[in-house]
Design a protein around this motif. Structure first.
Motif, PDB file in Angstrom:
ATOM      1  N   ARG A 166     134.632   8.595  76.742  1.00 36.04           N
ATOM      2  CA  ARG A 166     134.183  10.157  77.081  1.00 36.04           C
ATOM      3  C   ARG A 166     133.658  10.884  76.002  1.00 36.04           C
ATOM      4  O   ARG A 166     132.679  11.665  75.983  1.00 36.04           O
ATOM      5  N   SER A 224     132.106   9.498  73.324  1.00 35.30           N
ATOM      6  CA  SER A 224     130.741   8.983  73.245  1.00 35.30           C
ATOM      7  C   SER A 224     129.625   9.550  73.923  1.00 35.30           C
ATOM      8  O   SER A 224     128.655   9.867  73.591  1.00 35.30           O
ATOM      9  N   ALA A 225     130.159   9.737  75.173  1.00 33.81           N
ATOM     10  CA  ALA A 225     129.118  10.592  76.268  1.00 33.81           C
ATOM     11  C   ALA A 225     128.869  11.803  75.918  1.00 33.81           C
ATOM     12  O   ALA A 225     127.680  12.300  76.383  1.00 33.81           O
ATOM     13  N   LEU A 226     129.858  12.647  75.256  1.00 34.35           N
ATOM     14  CA  LEU A 226     129.388  13.804  75.012  1.00 34.35           C
ATOM     15  C   LEU A 226     128.770  13.963  73.627  1.00 34.35           C
ATOM     16  O   LEU A 226     128.147  15.218  73.527  1.00 34.35           O
ATOM     17  N   GLY A 227     128.349  12.816  73.310  1.00 34.65           N
ATOM     18  CA  GLY A 227     127.290  12.968  72.092  1.00 34.65           C
ATOM     19  C   GLY A 227     128.083  13.039  70.654  1.00 34.65           C
ATOM     20  O   GLY A 227     127.569  13.372  69.714  1.00 34.65           O
ATOM     21  N   HIS A 228     129.505  12.438  70.520  1.00 38.63           N
ATOM     22  CA  HIS A 228     130.109  12.401  69.480  1.00 38.63           C
ATOM     23  C   HIS A 228     130.107  11.189  68.541  1.00 38.63           C
ATOM     24  O   HIS A 228     130.945  10.850  67.779  1.00 38.63           O
ATOM     25  N   SER A 229     129.009  10.399  68.907  1.00 37.73           N
ATOM     26  CA  SER A 229     128.675   9.065  68.178  1.00 37.73           C
ATOM     27  C   SER A 229     127.720   9.215  67.243  1.00 37.73           C
ATOM     28  O   SER A 229     126.833  10.053  67.157  1.00 37.73           O
ATOM     29  N   HIS A 230     127.921   8.685  66.228  1.00 39.88           N
ATOM     30  CA  HIS A 230     126.525   8.545  65.233  1.00 39.88           C
ATOM     31  C   HIS A 230     125.431   7.528  65.638  1.00 39.88           C
ATOM     32  O   HIS A 230     125.301   6.551  65.863  1.00 39.88           O
TER      33      HIS A 230
END
Length: 42
Positions: free
Chosen positions: A34, A36-42
């Motif tokens: 979840r 990651s889906a919100l854009g918290h991955s690099h």
């Protein structure tokens, strides 16, 4: 006299374990997906 801010130390991993389950568990994996889906991955 100068006042110093007292910062409470805490273990982030322990808090994540408490809220989202231990690393490697389905609950934790789901929370990481979840995030990651919100854009918290690099």
């Amino acid at each position: 006299m100068k006042k110093q801010n007292k910062m409470e130390m805490f273990d982030v991993d322990a808090q994540l374990d408490e809220f989202f389950g231990k690393v490697g568990t389905p609950e934790r994996r789901s929370a990481e997906e979840r995030a990651s889906a919100l854009g918290h991955s690099h």
